[in-house]
Design a protein around this motif. Structure first.
Motif: not given
Length: 239
Positions: A49-53, A102-112, A141-145
């Motif tokens: 449950p990553v909710r912050a950094e 986060t990968a989906f929310l950021d559109g991280n196509e390379d990682l996916l 968005h856990s990357g943005l908290s």
């Protein structure tokens, strides 16, 4: 329709979350998985449950308890998978699916794409923690908290990369028969790709079947006998 459970793994220990805020300890991962296997759980989503950094060191420490896990239940895993280096640490673990947020929310196509090439498209799930803010559906968005509006998310991108989409009703997490069904009306995904979690009870299982959803994931309260998976399956048969 499958009936499974979520298991939250926080600092190498399983916890129960309430309303996306309060954590209560449940015990070791192996102990929790043994109980779920005894209850004939169809699948288990182990989520950090990553909710912050988050740190890579914390990620690796949590993986250490996964490496020795013994279970026959299909397992998916997610929470903090944000780079190719993270993926490299997952290849020898007893998991069948990967859960990304986060990968989906950021559109991280390379990682996916890297995840799809290693595990297959059928193994890629998207997790969307949802809540209503000022009558708008928002996603945490856990990357943005923080939460962001669903309108700011590329749902077409999610639909093309994700084999299934896990919708978490964060406001009702930890309770039962309180899932906000109106959320489905605002989510542009095929019902047969949707997995729901948060506020799931036996009545919700019947409603999920009627909506032709792929699966329901019940909170860790299934560890208590009165909420056992067998009871939920019995309710589904009677629907």
């Amino acid at each position: 329709m499958r009936i499974g459970s979520t298991v939250l793994l926080h600092e190498q220990t399983c916890v129960q979350s309430y309303g996306w805020e309060l954590f209560r300890p449940l015990g070791s991962l192996q102990g929790v998985m043994d109980s779920l296997e005894e209850y004939q759980c169809d699948e288990v989503a182990i989520i950090r449950p990553v909710r912050a950094e988050d740190t890579f060191e914390s990620f690796v420490r949590d993986l250490s308890v996964l490496k020795s896990l013994k279970t026959m239940t299909p397992v998916s895993f997610g929470g903090g998978i944000r780079s190719a280096e993270h993926l490299q640490h997952l290849t020898d673990l007893p998991i069948e699916r990967l859960v990304f947020s986060t990968a989906f929310l950021d559109g991280n196509e390379d990682l996916l794409n890297a995840a799809k090439n290693s595990f297959g498209h059928q193994a890629i799930q998207c997790l969307l923690p949802l809540k209503r803010i000022d009558n708008r559906v928002c996603v945490y968005h856990s990357g943005l908290s923080r939460s962001i509006s669903l309108d700011d998310i590329d749902t077409a991108f999610i639909n093309s990369f994700a084999n299934e989409i896990i919708l978490v009703d964060t406001e009702n997490e930890g309770s039962q028969n309180t899932f906000d069904w109106s959320l489905l009306n605002d989510i542009p995904f095929d019902r047969n790709k949707i997995v729901i979690s948060g506020g799931i009870g036996k009545i919700c299982v019947k409603q999920a079947q009627e909506n032709n959803l792929a699966s329901v994931l019940i909170d860790n309260k299934v560890l208590h006998k009165e909420y056992s998976i067998s009871g939920f399956k019995h309710a589904a048969v009677l629907s």
